[in-house]
Design an enzyme around this catalytic site. Structure first.
Site, short mmCIF file in Angstrom:
data_model
loop_
_atom_site.label_atom_id
_atom_site.label_comp_id
_atom_site.label_asym_id
_atom_site.label_seq_id
_atom_site.Cartn_x
_atom_site.Cartn_y
_atom_site.Cartn_z
N ASP A 194 0.87 -1.18 0.00
CA ASP A 194 0.00 0.00 0.00
C ASP A 194 0.91 1.23 0.00
OD1 ASP A 194 -2.11 1.79 0.37
OD2 ASP A 194 -3.16 0.43 1.71
N ASP A 217 -2.67 4.69 -2.75
CA ASP A 217 -3.62 5.41 -1.93
C ASP A 217 -3.94 6.78 -2.53
OD1 ASP A 217 -4.96 5.52 0.83
OD2 ASP A 217 -3.73 7.33 0.90
N GLU A 258 -6.50 3.94 -5.86
CA GLU A 258 -7.69 4.35 -5.11
C GLU A 258 -8.16 5.69 -5.67
OE1 GLU A 258 -9.14 5.13 -0.51
OE2 GLU A 258 -7.17 5.85 -1.15
N HIS A 264 -10.40 -1.41 4.71
CA HIS A 264 -10.03 -0.84 6.01
C HIS A 264 -10.70 0.50 6.28
CE1 HIS A 264 -7.51 1.12 3.07
NE2 HIS A 264 -7.23 2.06 3.94
N ASP A 265 -11.28 1.13 5.26
CA ASP A 265 -11.95 2.42 5.42
C ASP A 265 -13.47 2.29 5.49
OD1 ASP A 265 -9.70 4.05 5.47
OD2 ASP A 265 -9.64 4.29 3.29
#
Length: 547
Positions: free
Chosen positions: A100, A202, A244, A317-318
């Site tokens: 990530d 990200d 993302e 995770h968000d």
């Protein structure tokens, strides 16, 4: 089929949030050695890619998405030697690791930023984005932070403001500076040389921003910057790259993921996710509108059919837990978790499983805001309650959409803390770990785990799932999501009841058959498809139709 096959087309990715996965050394936080200890479990599940949320050195203001050293490991997660061992052990099991990568911003403790704030003429000053105070001495403009408040923070030492789209401890990098580009590319190549399988990038759609024009996502310089990154780093390697991109449309997604443009393998888009947020505000949740939900998912299937590639996901995770958001985390937890899995994994694209999804882990409803750890949750709770939102209203929104729903410890067994740690974890475990855990799932042939295992096997064995055409069926139905996948050899019909009650539907004549092969189901196998089918609550199945 107009798609050149890639290894990641039939891959299934499993996302690990390292601090919540497995604590190997008894400090209450998950770590790399904990992940290594679970590789056999992941191999048994069948996944062949692990996406690790950031494990780089970080002060952990935003749980590692604030990086202070891209080429070191956070001590709480272990050492670079542990990282090397994870890569080697995963490779032995034919599992690739994707890192990530956060390059829109760094931590304020990164050496570049420490240098940048020393003086206006420091060589690193232009690695970040600075502005003079406004004429009245205030913030330069109204640019806001995703985490609440202004996106500008005053630096006393130099008398200027720096930009932070996220936390004030996450200053944004200046991607107009060629030196920033060179440094990032050099660092990416260092990781590629270590043998990683790719990157999840990200908020990558923010690196092309134009601050003075109030453009953040999808700025005019974005795609040239990504194409340059592709050329300088992963472009000639066989790696999986996923960006993302919160505001992507199908047209924008094609720009990113059309192989001819040499950018990314695929992106994460969030159009389906935002449908349960009123006016895109996650703290004002609204119920799922299934026809609209289906319309969005269908649009992405159709638009990216032959140009570009889809990522498939319900949670990360968000985001909140899928079974709590789209299914039923009570009476029909197992049935609806399986139904959601089938719905997603039979679509065209690369599926992503978020840790715990494969055992049907649920949202958590802590009674006090003090039990939450997420900076975004805490900031917005404070901001909204101070502005008149009732605490109980805000807490209900937190229960539904807080990022901490996906960050409670992985539930390995029914021992203390779900077997995650021998000591009190950094965030409390979901109390339902006594019933919902890996050990119980592995001991139950009909568990959610084995359903996921079967779906992964099917993706590897049935090309129609990977490359077949998509056709929506019962498009306007408010409870059933059904579709047909087809290629020259096979037709796969998938039906999913998104409601907690039986539903009867008329089957179109071209899908009816006296005999079908049921490849997966969450009640009993279907042997035939007549003119009427009654689905049980959250029933789901996929059948191969005769040619």
């Amino acid at each position: 089929m107009n798609v050149t096959p890639k290894w990641w087309h039939d891959a299934v990715v499993y996302q690990i949030y390292p601090r919540s996965y497995c604590d190997s050394n008894g400090d209450g936080m998950g770590d790399l050695r904990g992940i290594i200890s679970k590789l056999d479990y992941l191999q048994n599940l069948g996944v062949n890619v692990l996406w690790l949320s950031p494990v780089y050195k970080s002060p952990m203001d935003d749980n590692g998405y604030d990086i202070s050293d891209y080429q070191d490991i956070a001590p709480e997660f272990g050492t670079m030697a542990d990282m090397d061992e994870l890569l080697a052990q995963a490779k032995q099991r034919d599992i690739r690791i994707i890192m990530d990568l956060v390059v829109n911003h760094t931590s304020d403790e990164h050496p570049w930023f420490k240098e940048a704030r020393k003086s206006k003429d420091n060589p690193y000053r232009d690695y970040y984005i600075w502005r003079q105070p406004s004429e009245d001495g205030g913030v330069p403009d109204e640019m806001g932070s995703v985490f609440g408040g202004s996106g500008w923070e005053f630096d006393e030492q130099t008398g200027e403001y720096f930009l932070h789209i996220f936390s004030k401890r996450q200053p944004d990098l200046n991607w107009e500076n060629p030196k920033v580009q060179e440094e990032v590319h050099k660092m990416m190549n260092w990781w590629i040389d270590k043998g990683i399988g790719g990157f999840r990038l990200d908020v990558i759609d923010l690196i092309g921003k134009e601050i003075d024009k109030k453009i953040t996502g999808n700025g005019p310089r974005l795609h040239p910057l990504i194409q340059q990154m592709n050329r300088e780093t992963f472009g000639d390697k066989d790696l999986l790259t996923v960006g993302e991109t919160w505001d992507a449309t199908p047209e924008i997604a094609k720009l990113y993921s059309d192989p001819a443009r040499e950018e990314f393998s695929m992106i994460f888009q969030f159009e389906h996710i935002c449908l349960t947020w009123k006016n895109k505000d996650k703290w004002t949740p609204v119920p799922l509108d299934l026809p609209e939900f289906k319309k969005v998912l269908t649009k992405w299937q159709v638009e990216l059919a032959d140009q570009g590639w889809n990522s498939l996901f319900w949670n990360n995770h968000d985001l909140p837990r899928a079974v709590s958001k789209y299914g039923c985390d009570g009476q029909y937890r197992v049935e609806s978790a399986k139904m959601l899995a089938t719905t997603l994994h039979m679509l065209k694209g690369t599926p992503y499983i978020y840790q715990g999804e494969e055992i049907g882990m649920t949202n958590v409803a802590f009674e006090s805001i003090d039990d939450y750890r997420d900076i975004e949750t805490l900031n917005f709770y404070k901001e909204r309650t101070e502005n008149g939102v009732a605490p109980e209203t805000m807490l209900a929104a937190v229960h539904e959409n807080s990022r901490d729903n996906g960050r409670t410890p992985m539930q390995w067994d029914d021992s203390a803390n779900g077997g995650f740690s021998a000591v009190e974890p950094w965030i409390k475990a979901n109390p339902n770990y006594t019933e919902v855990n890996v050990k119980a799932a592995l001991n139950d042939d009909s568990s959610v785990f084995y359903h996921y295992q079967r779906l992964i096997e099917l993706r590897k064995s049935l090309p129609v799932i990977v490359y077949g055409d998509f056709e929506a069926v019962f498009e306007g139905h408010d409870k059933v999501f059904a579709y047909l996948r087809s290629n020259d050899e096979q037709r796969l019909f998938v039906m999913n009841n998104f409601s907690n009650e039986p539903v009867t539907v008329d089957i179109p004549e071209h899908l009816q058959s006296a005999q079908v092969e049921c490849v997966i189901h969450n009640y009993e196998a279907r042997q035939q498809l007549g003119d009427l089918v009654t689905l049980k609550p959250y029933e789901s199945f996929a059948v191969l139709l005769p040619e």
